[in-house]
Design an enzyme around this catalytic site. Structure first.
Site, PDB file in Angstrom:
ATOM      1  N   ASP A   1      40.966  26.899  42.044  1.00 17.68           N
ATOM      2  CA  ASP A   1      41.644  28.181  42.011  1.00 17.68           C
ATOM      3  C   ASP A   1      41.662  28.845  43.382  1.00 17.68           C
ATOM      4  O   ASP A   1      40.742  28.651  44.170  1.00 17.68           O
ATOM      5  CB  ASP A   1      40.886  29.074  41.030  1.00 17.68           C
ATOM      6  CG  ASP A   1      41.805  29.962  40.237  1.00 17.68           C
ATOM      7  OD1 ASP A   1      42.998  29.996  40.547  1.00 17.68           O
ATOM      8  OD2 ASP A   1      41.318  30.617  39.296  1.00 17.68           O
TER       9      ASP A   1
ATOM     10  N   GLN B   1      38.893  24.948  37.641  1.00 23.11           N
ATOM     11  CA  GLN B   1      40.158  25.125  38.345  1.00 23.11           C
ATOM     12  C   GLN B   1      39.929  25.084  39.845  1.00 23.11           C
ATOM     13  O   GLN B   1      38.943  25.623  40.332  1.00 23.11           O
ATOM     14  CB  GLN B   1      40.764  26.479  37.978  1.00 23.11           C
ATOM     15  CG  GLN B   1      41.111  26.611  36.516  1.00 23.11           C
ATOM     16  CD  GLN B   1      41.686  27.983  36.204  1.00 23.11           C
ATOM     17  OE1 GLN B   1      41.120  28.996  36.602  1.00 23.11           O
ATOM     18  NE2 GLN B   1      42.803  28.027  35.519  1.00 23.11           N
TER      19      GLN B   1
ATOM     20  N   HIS C   1      43.249  32.781  45.116  1.00 25.82           N
ATOM     21  CA  HIS C   1      44.069  33.979  44.989  1.00 25.82           C
ATOM     22  C   HIS C   1      44.333  34.523  46.374  1.00 25.82           C
ATOM     23  O   HIS C   1      43.409  34.744  47.145  1.00 25.82           O
ATOM     24  CB  HIS C   1      43.370  35.003  44.093  1.00 25.82           C
ATOM     25  CG  HIS C   1      43.196  34.499  42.702  1.00 25.82           C
ATOM     26  ND1 HIS C   1      42.026  33.927  42.272  1.00 25.82           N
ATOM     27  CD2 HIS C   1      44.082  34.398  41.677  1.00 25.82           C
ATOM     28  CE1 HIS C   1      42.191  33.512  41.021  1.00 25.82           C
ATOM     29  NE2 HIS C   1      43.427  33.782  40.635  1.00 25.82           N
TER      30      HIS C   1
ATOM     31  N   HIS D   1      48.493  33.488  42.583  1.00 23.67           N
ATOM     32  CA  HIS D   1      47.547  32.529  41.996  1.00 23.67           C
ATOM     33  C   HIS D   1      48.062  31.142  42.346  1.00 23.67           C
ATOM     34  O   HIS D   1      49.256  30.901  42.226  1.00 23.67           O
ATOM     35  CB  HIS D   1      47.519  32.588  40.468  1.00 23.67           C
ATOM     36  CG  HIS D   1      47.339  33.933  39.864  1.00 23.67           C
ATOM     37  ND1 HIS D   1      46.235  34.262  39.132  1.00 23.67           N
ATOM     38  CD2 HIS D   1      48.129  35.028  39.840  1.00 23.67           C
ATOM     39  CE1 HIS D   1      46.348  35.502  38.692  1.00 23.67           C
ATOM     40  NE2 HIS D   1      47.492  35.986  39.100  1.00 23.67           N
TER      41      HIS D   1
ATOM     42  N   CYS E   1      40.484  35.047  38.123  1.00 22.53           N
ATOM     43  CA  CYS E   1      41.154  36.106  38.878  1.00 22.53           C
ATOM     44  C   CYS E   1      40.446  37.463  38.811  1.00 22.53           C
ATOM     45  O   CYS E   1      40.356  38.132  39.848  1.00 22.53           O
ATOM     46  CB  CYS E   1      42.630  36.227  38.521  1.00 22.53           C
ATOM     47  SG  CYS E   1      43.158  35.419  37.031  1.00 22.53           S
TER      48      CYS E   1
ATOM     49  N   ARG F   1      37.528  28.006  27.587  1.00 27.35           N
ATOM     50  CA  ARG F   1      38.475  28.489  26.577  1.00 27.35           C
ATOM     51  C   ARG F   1      38.285  27.654  25.323  1.00 27.35           C
ATOM     52  O   ARG F   1      38.208  26.435  25.394  1.00 27.35           O
ATOM     53  CB  ARG F   1      39.919  28.350  27.079  1.00 27.35           C
ATOM     54  CG  ARG F   1      40.160  29.137  28.354  1.00 27.35           C
ATOM     55  CD  ARG F   1      41.577  28.981  28.843  1.00 27.35           C
ATOM     56  NE  ARG F   1      41.688  29.423  30.226  1.00 27.35           N
ATOM     57  CZ  ARG F   1      42.720  29.153  31.010  1.00 27.35           C
ATOM     58  NH1 ARG F   1      43.739  28.459  30.536  1.00 27.35           N
ATOM     59  NH2 ARG F   1      42.751  29.575  32.257  1.00 27.35           N
TER      60      ARG F   1
ATOM     61  N   LYS G   1      57.406  32.367  39.378  1.00 26.76           N
ATOM     62  CA  LYS G   1      56.493  31.284  39.761  1.00 26.76           C
ATOM     63  C   LYS G   1      57.225  29.993  40.091  1.00 26.76           C
ATOM     64  O   LYS G   1      58.422  29.856  39.831  1.00 26.76           O
ATOM     65  CB  LYS G   1      55.479  31.032  38.646  1.00 26.76           C
ATOM     66  CG  LYS G   1      56.106  30.524  37.358  1.00 26.76           C
ATOM     67  CD  LYS G   1      55.049  30.170  36.321  1.00 26.76           C
ATOM     68  CE  LYS G   1      55.736  29.825  34.998  1.00 26.76           C
ATOM     69  NZ  LYS G   1      54.828  29.211  34.032  1.00 26.76           N
TER      70      LYS G   1
END
Lengths: 646, 646
Positions: free
Chosen positions: B386, B384, B388, B518, B337, B366, B472
């Site tokens: 991902d 991910q 946005h 997200h 992000c 991570r 969420k």
């Protein structure tokens, strides 16, 4: 008697000592007129230097890189004299030739120089040049040299001389000017017919930011006014094509101070372009029998100790990543090969299963000093179109040919038609420098040379240029501005198979080491796209360009028809979008031109009524009012002209 | 009078003190028979506990997670008693309920336990269970508690008690057995009808590797023999479907000790699968108006200080990457992000240009403790899917619906038909916990709930479960074994737009903050593929599976015909290859079955003569001798049944 060997191997014998210039005259008067510098027994000399022993002589003209170097080095003397005359009391330091031109670093004292002063410097330089002063070398004792510059209160030259051996010190005179100099000049100043001061910049004495900041004056010079004109036009064109400028204008990529320098962020249009380029290569690679793999962007430090990359990149690059657990340390990967070796090592192989060809668009990270970063050509993170081929020594020949086919396919599809190749082989006199069995080297070098011949490449063989771990083939591409870029490398590797203990079972049922080939036709996606951007000035090949078509509505009334046209185009896999802004047609066309969109489709009343479209090419050509079907065919034909099937 | 409030909000009043069990009986005798544990005013109690004041009572049966917890905790007491009886003198330490079953850590002294002993432990446990002994809690003074365990020479319990407050110490008795215990049991041992000792493992006292190693005995228990049988079958099936086992067998991915734990290397077949999955989502995302971007895998530490991720991940994760220049520090990105915010920030936006939807298959890193790593579901680097979305508050409603459409499309195409959703909203009683204007929260929560209703999702609303930065929607998917997985998150974010000072110009010509969404339908490619692998047991949907067809030659004579068939299939975009090994047909079919290839094509004399192919499905179904055209149609039809257009 002295015997002078020339580059073609011929030997000329003279009864007495002779100057380089006179040897040139002996060859041909016309040639001698163009000779501007020389090398004798691998040492740079003046053309006036007298040859007193047997040896190899190379004579250079302006067309040779060494000739240009002497020309520009000599020009820096002229610049220095001009500066001394225009700004009395300035202190000279060093002034070398560079790739394009020369510079001189000077301590200007109270003076400043800006672009307003360039004209008068150029005029002074030309005035000196026209004096046709000979460049004359002379030996000077250390004491005399020091006293000369102490007298001038030039602490920089004094420092330079203090580091030289007595007996090795030479000065060069021309006109009234004298400079500490190692030699390598053109005969006289009169050969310089055109000069241009290009820019001034700050530069620390000896590149040390704790030392005094000097002024670096950049210039370039030519033997003809016409050459300078061409060069300046090229410079102007290169500025227009600067990929950093075009990348911003076309919204391809950006940088963020927060994310960090040298770490490009690919914007949607740039990503679309890059993905298309990757998909293009993926498709060809699939046909060529490559298999894609994906590996992480980090690896344990031990992995790179095994591969040897830690020894190579360790200290100067991104430092190891520590973890909350003390005994684990990782590195950002500087190369993908160690990961691919580990994939190869994940199971045993038989010779029947080779070659294995693992390909990955692998992003690697290497630290560069911030001063060295430059747009997309010099970055800290970049994606290689990497692949590693693991094969038996006998398969090298065929594999090399296949890789060359792929590289040529890539160049051809992207409009790079002008290239040469270089085969780098061993220095046979120093076999101890290389890893791997000599018979394998022999096989590999022959494989490369055979392949290059077989594919009719324009190539040279460079002895001693191979890496210690294997011979290689590099492609040098000339872009539209005539600049050379190294693109596409194919490299044989005997080292990593050893270090990772790779093996396969041969037909003899014994374990053998495979050979590894590294290859990357693009090299780095970032650098390749930068070069392509400058080569094409943003007018990418039609198959590749992010937006192929823009539909311009004459007024908002035709939005619906525009959408219909858009749908038809999308069904034909043509990338288009609609510009339905409330702007004049003139403005819309200008914007489309700026955005380098190859086709503009104009839709208004007539077009809607006739169910047709008016088409205008980027640059202005009018294709008239045609059907969408006909237009699609034009696009398809144009694409198939550059983009062939592999 | 005491008033007892039940979970449905109803209140029952009693004149005298009353046990939880009696309240259950008051509700219904049938219900009371099934009640096995209870909570009063948020504190776990026994069903026999007497309620002496007003409060909220929850009564649990086996079907509730809290009921199972009491059941398994109680079973660990039975296990402890069995161990004490079978191995006199062992020292008990702790024995909690876990997600599936329970364990007890014991110091076995001179004894050892192996799977040969499991039967006798189970028999002893069942013998105790059948005694129908009540679990009885009692308060014990610290002095008495210490003396009890000192007497037993159990230094572990002594250490535990020494850390407890006098007055807070309770023991639980059943049969002849007593244990230090905080409470939360089923009424008596007789409810436990089926037990299974699952495994033994080493475990350090207090999880500290410098302390004594104990033996951890894992078990599970059920109120019915049938439940145990079903559980063991599920376990067996889950073992067969373990993605680590299947991933190796199907050659999808591997790990290397040298590269590092938790860092998957994707092998060619796995890469092909993963790329196909990515391409599938890319295509749908393009239709949904997303734009792809590419960002680096590192960012300056400052970037993550701005985003707040450094505060969250900093200490426990991969440590900052230092560089040869001291003032530059980078981090491996834990999330994409911040990079996407910087892309948004690279130019000014008008409300007319929103929403912007940036998508990236972004690999993030991570750190996880090595003990927590598990195949592809718990890794140190993962990608991910991902995206946005940057939009105005008014666009949230429509954007949320569009994202749900995309998530449902993904689930549908991959055979996940069984899912529920959870909407996490604010705790309205603690508004200070949340960032962002209450009216925007109201809007966002309503947008999510509207969207969930509009799309007919089976959803629950959980108050207080929202993150501090926004509400969420999470999807919970049930796999073929009935296990629940959280897949697909859509998260509103008011925080990052603040931190990165994002803005757009509204119709009022003023600057406003966009809202950020997200979303990741797959979540992580690694985890998703692991779940899909276990869900399908490797029998991936036909459109996705790396190898759709294998062509088996009856003998090497038919290789040429097999190649012809292969070419025809490839022209129809069917992924096939030829098995021309010198093996029996039986062996070739068995290998194809093991490799989970959906279709086997057998070619021999008849097939070649008739220009046809014999087709056999994975699992055995014979489709007879048909033409390649007919076969291609079967494949196409089958694909179009699961893979629809978005």
């Amino acid at each position: 008697m002295i015997n002078i060997t020339l580059p073609d191997g011929s030997v000329r014998s003279y009864e007495n000592e002779i100057t380089a210039k006179d040897v040139a005259k002996d060859i041909s008067e016309g040639f001698a007129r163009n000779v501007i510098s020389a090398k004798f027994n691998d040492k740079v000399i003046e053309t006036a230097t007298t040859l007193t022993e047997d040896g190899s002589l190379i004579l250079y003209t302006w067309r040779d890189n060494d000739g240009k170097k002497a020309f520009w080095h000599s020009s820096s003397h002229i610049l220095a004299q001009a500066l001394e005359e225009l700004y009395p009391g300035v202190k000279l330091t060093i002034g070398p030739a560079i790739e394009n031109g020369f510079y001189y670093d000077v301590d200007l004292g109270e003076y400043t120089i800006s672009d307003k002063d360039f004209k008068s410097i150029e005029a002074k330089m030309l005035e000196i040049a026209r004096g046709k002063h000979d460049f004359k070398m002379k030996s000077v004792s250390k004491a005399d040299a020091l006293s000369f510059y102490k007298n001038q209160v030039n602490e920089y030259k004094v420092e330079l001389i203090e580091n030289l051996e007595d007996g090795d010190i030479t000065f060069c005179d021309h006109s009234t000017f004298t400079d500490l100099c190692r030699g390598g000049h053109i005969p006289n100043t009169g050969i310089v017919k055109a000069v241009k001061v290009l820019s001034v910049a700050g530069a620390y004495w000896r590149g040390d930011e704790n030392k005094k900041q000097l002024t670096r004056v950049y210039g370039i010079s030519f033997p003809k006014q016409k050459d300078l004109k061409e060069y300046l036009e090229l410079l102007e064109e290169a500025k227009k094509r600067d990929h950093r400028k075009l990348g911003k204008q076309l919204e391809l990529f950006t940088f963020s101070q927060k994310v960090g320098q040298g770490l490009p962020l690919w914007l949607p249009k740039g990503t679309s372009l890059r993905n298309r380029l990757e998909d293009f290569l993926k498709k060809a690679q699939q046909k060529a029998g490559y298999e894609m793999v994906i590996t992480p962007h980090i690896g344990q430090k031990e992995l790179y100790i095994t591969s040897g990359h830690y020894a190579k990149y360790g200290e100067d690059s991104f430092q190891p990543i520590k973890t909350p657990k003390l005994d684990e340390e990782f590195l950002l990967k500087p190369m993908n090969c160690p990961h691919h070796c580990e994939i190869y090592n994940s199971k045993p192989w038989s010779y029947k299963e080779l070659p294995k060809r693992y390909a990955e668009f692998g992003t690697v990270y290497r630290y560069e000093q911030s001063g060295e970063l430059h747009g997309l050509t010099r970055v800290r993170g970049f994606t290689q179109d990497d692949a590693h081929i693991f094969c038996t020594p006998d398969q090298l020949d065929a594999e090399f040919k296949k890789v060359i086919d792929l590289v040529l396919y890539v160049f051809g599809s992207l409009g790079f038609d002008n290239f040469t190749a270089q085969v780098s082989v061993r220095d046979l006199e120093n076999p101890e420098k290389y890893i791997g069995a000599p018979e394998n080297w022999e096989k590999a070098e022959q494989a490369i040379i055979n392949a290059a011949k077989d594919k009719s490449l324009d190539f040279v063989i460079e002895s001693g240029e191979a890496a210690f771990y294997g011979p290689k083939l590099d492609f040098m591409v000339k872009d539209a501005l005539g600049r050379q870029w190294q693109l596409g490398t194919i490299q044989v590797d005997y080292n990593l198979p050893e270090r990772f203990e790779l093996s396969y079972k041969g037909s003899d049922n014994e374990l053998h080491r495979p050979v590894m080939i590294h290859r990357a036709p693009f090299g780095s996606m970032e650098r390749f796209i930068a070069i392509l951007l400058e080569h094409t000035a943003g007018n990418f090949p039609l198959w590749l360009i992010p937006e192929q078509v823009i539909i311009l509505t004459i007024s908002e009334k035709y939005e619906k028809y525009a959408e219909k046209v858009l749908n038809l185009l999308e069904n034909n896999e043509i990338r288009a979008h609609v510009d339905n802004r409330n702007e004049t047609m003139g403005k819309k066309i200008r914007d489309a031109e700026l955005n380098k969109i190859p086709f503009m489709i104009i839709v208004g009343e007539n077009e809607e009524k006739e169910n047709r479209i008016s088409v205008r090419r980027h640059g202005g050509e009018d294709l008239g009012m045609i059907s969408v079907v006909d237009f699609s065919e034009i696009v398809e034909n144009e694409i198939s002209k550059t983009l062939k099937q592999f």
